[in-house]
Design a protein around this motif. Structure first.
Motif, PDB file in Angstrom:
ATOM      1  N   ILE A 240       0.841  -1.202   0.000  1.00  0.00           N
ATOM      2  CA  ILE A 240       0.000   0.000   0.000  1.00  0.00           C
ATOM      3  C   ILE A 240       0.877   1.253   0.000  1.00  0.00           C
ATOM      4  O   ILE A 240       0.615   2.221  -0.728  1.00  0.00           O
ATOM      5  N   ILE A 241       1.947   1.224   0.812  1.00  0.00           N
ATOM      6  CA  ILE A 241       2.861   2.366   0.886  1.00  0.00           C
ATOM      7  C   ILE A 241       3.555   2.585  -0.455  1.00  0.00           C
ATOM      8  O   ILE A 241       3.689   3.722  -0.929  1.00  0.00           O
ATOM      9  N   ILE A 242       4.004   1.483  -1.080  1.00  0.00           N
ATOM     10  CA  ILE A 242       4.671   1.591  -2.389  1.00  0.00           C
ATOM     11  C   ILE A 242       3.739   2.223  -3.414  1.00  0.00           C
ATOM     12  O   ILE A 242       4.117   3.149  -4.138  1.00  0.00           O
ATOM     13  N   VAL A 243       2.519   1.725  -3.494  1.00  0.00           N
ATOM     14  CA  VAL A 243       1.545   2.261  -4.455  1.00  0.00           C
ATOM     15  C   VAL A 243       1.253   3.734  -4.154  1.00  0.00           C
ATOM     16  O   VAL A 243       1.175   4.564  -5.075  1.00  0.00           O
ATOM     17  N   ALA A 244       1.115   4.084  -2.855  1.00  0.00           N
ATOM     18  CA  ALA A 244       0.809   5.466  -2.476  1.00  0.00           C
ATOM     19  C   ALA A 244       1.934   6.414  -2.887  1.00  0.00           C
ATOM     20  O   ALA A 244       1.685   7.493  -3.450  1.00  0.00           O
ATOM     21  N   VAL A 245       3.183   6.011  -2.618  1.00  0.00           N
ATOM     22  CA  VAL A 245       4.333   6.860  -2.952  1.00  0.00           C
ATOM     23  C   VAL A 245       4.457   7.030  -4.462  1.00  0.00           C
ATOM     24  O   VAL A 245       4.621   8.151  -4.971  1.00  0.00           O
ATOM     25  N   VAL A 246       4.362   5.908  -5.192  1.00  0.00           N
ATOM     26  CA  VAL A 246       4.498   5.978  -6.652  1.00  0.00           C
ATOM     27  C   VAL A 246       3.345   6.769  -7.269  1.00  0.00           C
ATOM     28  O   VAL A 246       3.534   7.537  -8.216  1.00  0.00           O
ATOM     29  N   THR A 247       2.142   6.604  -6.724  1.00  0.00           N
ATOM     30  CA  THR A 247       0.983   7.358  -7.220  1.00  0.00           C
ATOM     31  C   THR A 247       1.202   8.849  -7.047  1.00  0.00           C
ATOM     32  O   THR A 247       0.924   9.647  -7.958  1.00  0.00           O
ATOM     33  N   LEU A 248       1.711   9.247  -5.892  1.00  0.00           N
ATOM     34  CA  LEU A 248       2.000  10.664  -5.646  1.00  0.00           C
ATOM     35  C   LEU A 248       3.000  11.191  -6.666  1.00  0.00           C
ATOM     36  O   LEU A 248       2.817  12.276  -7.235  1.00  0.00           O
ATOM     37  N   LEU A 249       4.028  10.390  -6.943  1.00  0.00           N
ATOM     38  CA  LEU A 249       5.071  10.820  -7.878  1.00  0.00           C
ATOM     39  C   LEU A 249       4.542  10.939  -9.303  1.00  0.00           C
ATOM     40  O   LEU A 249       4.849  11.901 -10.009  1.00  0.00           O
ATOM     41  N   PHE A 250       3.738   9.960  -9.745  1.00  0.00           N
ATOM     42  CA  PHE A 250       3.256  10.066 -11.129  1.00  0.00           C
ATOM     43  C   PHE A 250       2.148  11.105 -11.260  1.00  0.00           C
ATOM     44  O   PHE A 250       1.936  11.662 -12.340  1.00  0.00           O
ATOM     45  N   MET A 251       1.458  11.403 -10.168  1.00  0.00           N
ATOM     46  CA  MET A 251       0.489  12.499 -10.201  1.00  0.00           C
ATOM     47  C   MET A 251       1.212  13.830 -10.410  1.00  0.00           C
ATOM     48  O   MET A 251       0.771  14.682 -11.179  1.00  0.00           O
ATOM     49  N   ILE A 252       2.342  13.997  -9.710  1.00  0.00           N
ATOM     50  CA  ILE A 252       3.150  15.213  -9.897  1.00  0.00           C
ATOM     51  C   ILE A 252       3.632  15.310 -11.337  1.00  0.00           C
ATOM     52  O   ILE A 252       3.589  16.373 -11.962  1.00  0.00           O
ATOM     53  N   SER A 253       4.078  14.171 -11.871  1.00  0.00           N
ATOM     54  CA  SER A 253       4.532  14.134 -13.261  1.00  0.00           C
ATOM     55  C   SER A 253       3.394  14.450 -14.222  1.00  0.00           C
ATOM     56  O   SER A 253       3.568  15.158 -15.210  1.00  0.00           O
ATOM     57  N   ALA A 254       2.202  13.901 -13.928  1.00  0.00           N
ATOM     58  CA  ALA A 254       1.036  14.133 -14.792  1.00  0.00           C
ATOM     59  C   ALA A 254       0.677  15.614 -14.843  1.00  0.00           C
ATOM     60  O   ALA A 254       0.321  16.151 -15.894  1.00  0.00           O
ATOM     61  N   VAL A 255       0.788  16.283 -13.712  1.00  0.00           N
ATOM     62  CA  VAL A 255       0.484  17.708 -13.650  1.00  0.00           C
ATOM     63  C   VAL A 255       1.515  18.505 -14.457  1.00  0.00           C
ATOM     64  O   VAL A 255       1.208  19.529 -15.060  1.00  0.00           O
ATOM     65  N   SER A 256       2.764  17.998 -14.484  1.00  0.00           N
ATOM     66  CA  SER A 256       3.850  18.698 -15.188  1.00  0.00           C
ATOM     67  C   SER A 256       3.656  18.713 -16.698  1.00  0.00           C
ATOM     68  O   SER A 256       4.207  19.565 -17.389  1.00  0.00           O
TER      69      SER A 256
END
Length: 504
Positions: A240-256
């Protein structure tokens, strides 16, 4: 004033239609997920029954279709149409060769290479078709089949879909939707009607299911790597932690956005992948790796047509169903996602450049990858190989721990898994945003974030419920109609190209 009113009405209709596709797609995805979570046995039995029927009755169709994609791609690259640009005649490519290749490679293979780079060759080495496991013949078979499954066929599959879509999208100015491929055959009105919407919704489901499965598998392998290196337990909480961290990172990338987020991550992927391969070649049996690559390419080319059409008609065909046909079905299931993304980043390239880049460069990279890591595994003998294939997510790390600096290479691999994970998820949110926004080349951040949250939640829910394999099987079964989409795509593209004034 009349023209302005018509434009406003048309924009309103397009928005309404895109919202219909968006909400219907969401409903179908959630319905499938709840079915899988609430009635897992029924879902699994249904998906397996459909998939087994397709493999047993239509295996020949998968083989001949994928082979036709390779033949078509090579033919069109060398035909008189090869000089036609995907866009206006004066269009220039948006991205450099390296960035373009990095993005299409990261979206097209990504996590799969790290996941199967050691595991597939060792599976073939221990249980080859028509030979004894652990022998020289088994080793040759392992390298050849790994090259075959990750060579020209999957990329030709992506190429056919992406080329037809990019042509309609940039040359003809049509929406970046799967349904646009059919316009030369059935007309724009029908392609944008109920038939077109059905095709676009099916494409969205195949994309969500395929990406969610890969994200789940990537999470399991990241967790396995962290367990091997640092003793971090393989538990639901850690995942769950891995998915949460990676999701946060790709969300930041998606916004970029595409030019910053995905482009930078894809370039990082290529850098890490090259570093990983070079390090593995240096610390591993270097000469064996070079020899395996050379001999593997020769074996691949020598039996290309035979292997492309071999199905075991008068013998046990179960091996082909479990490996080759399964792979072909899986690549087809990924075609809507990868093809749409490749089309989006290929504006301004000629058809010849496009086919050469999509087919040859990734195929060569895959050959180097499997020759390197397959040789590393086979070189250790049957004892380590047997242990490694007990669990596919840990196979890479089991092999690496037997080499100098194996821990460092495993750490680089985990970093690469994370960047591939982020890039795949980011690319998928971008494509899903396009598909559910009437082909908008730059979908809104809100829509991308919604799809990002959905696919991460889906991956996590099914992973914790043990349903990833069920979803993979279901997505492959549901994607069967895309074989026809790509076949019609070839016919449609030829029909459209015949109207071009080609200057050789």
């Amino acid at each position: 004033m009349t023209v302005q009113k018509e434009d406003i009405d048309r924009l309103g209709d397009n928005k309404k239609e895109s919202n219909q596709v968006f909400y219907i797609s969401l409903g179908i995805v959630f319905a499938i997920v709840f079915w899988g979570l609430l009635m897992p046995e029924n879902f699994e039995n249904t998906a397996n029954s459909i998939f087994n029927f397709l493999v047993s009755k239509f295996g020949w169709f998968y083989l001949t279709s994928m082979f036709s994609f390779v033949v078509f791609s090579i033919w069109i690259a060398f035909s008189k149409y090869g000089s036609i640009k995907l866009g206006p005649d004066d269009a220039e490519p948006e991205y450099s060769i390296i960035s373009w290749f990095a993005m299409l490679f990261s979206a097209g293979m990504g996590i799969g290479l790290v996941f199967w780079g050691v595991a597939e060759p060792l599976n073939h080495y221990m249980a080859p078709l028509g030979a004894q496991g652990g022998t020289t013949a088994a080793a040759n078979f392992a390298i050849k089949k790994s090259f075959f499954h990750w060579g020209l066929h999957p990329w030709a599959n992506y190429s056919v879909f992406a080329l037809a879509l990019a042509y309609m999208q940039f040359r003809k100015g049509k929406p970046g939707l799967t349904s646009s491929i059919f316009i030369p055959l059935i007309g724009e009105e029908r392609a944008s009607g109920s038939i077109g919407k059905f095709i676009d919704i099916l494409a969205i489901f195949a994309t969500v299911a395929g990406v969610a499965t890969s994200l789940g598998l990537g999470t399991l392998q990241i967790n396995s790597g962290l367990n091997h290196l640092f003793g971090i337990p393989e538990t639901g909480l850690v995942q769950i932690i891995i998915v949460a961290v990676v999701t946060l990172l790709f969300m930041i990338s998606a916004v970029s956005g595409l030019d910053k987020g995905i482009k930078i991550l894809s370039n990082t992927n290529i850098t890490l992948a090259v570093l990983l391969v070079v390090a593995a070649i240096i610390i591993g049996p270097t000469v064996l790796i070079i020899n395996a690559f050379t001999e593997g390419v020769g074996a691949y080319l020598n039996s290309f047509i035979k292997d492309s059409l071999q199905i075991g008609a008068f013998s046990d065909s179960s091996w082909y169903g479990s490996w080759t046909i399964f792979y072909w079905a899986w690549w087809i299931a990924w075609a809507p996602f990868v093809g749409t993304f490749i089309a989006r980043i290929s504006r301004g390239r000629t058809i010849r450049e496009f086919v050469g880049g999509v087919l040859l460069a990734p195929t060569l990279a895959s050959f180097i990858w499997f020759a390197t890591f397959g040789s590393l595994g086979i070189n250790l003998g049957t004892g380590i190989a047997s242990k490694a294939i007990e669990s596919t997510p840990t196979a890479f790390f089991v092999v690496m721990q037997n080499y100098p600096l194996g821990s460092l290479i495993s750490f680089i691999a985990i970093c690469l898994l994370c960047t591939f994970f982020i890039t795949s998820a980011d690319s998928a949110t971008f494509v899903l945003g396009m598909m559910s926004s009437n082909g908008d080349l730059n979908p809104t951040t809100k829509r991308k974030l919604i799809w990002g949250a959905i696919q991460s939640s889906l991956a996590l829910a099914l992973m914790l419920a043990g349903g990833l394999s069920m979803l993979q099987t279901a997505s492959i079964a549901a994607a069967f109609p895309f074989v026809f989409v790509m076949i019609f795509g070839m016919v449609s593209l030829i029909k459209a190209l015949r109207n071009e004034e080609v200057v050789n």
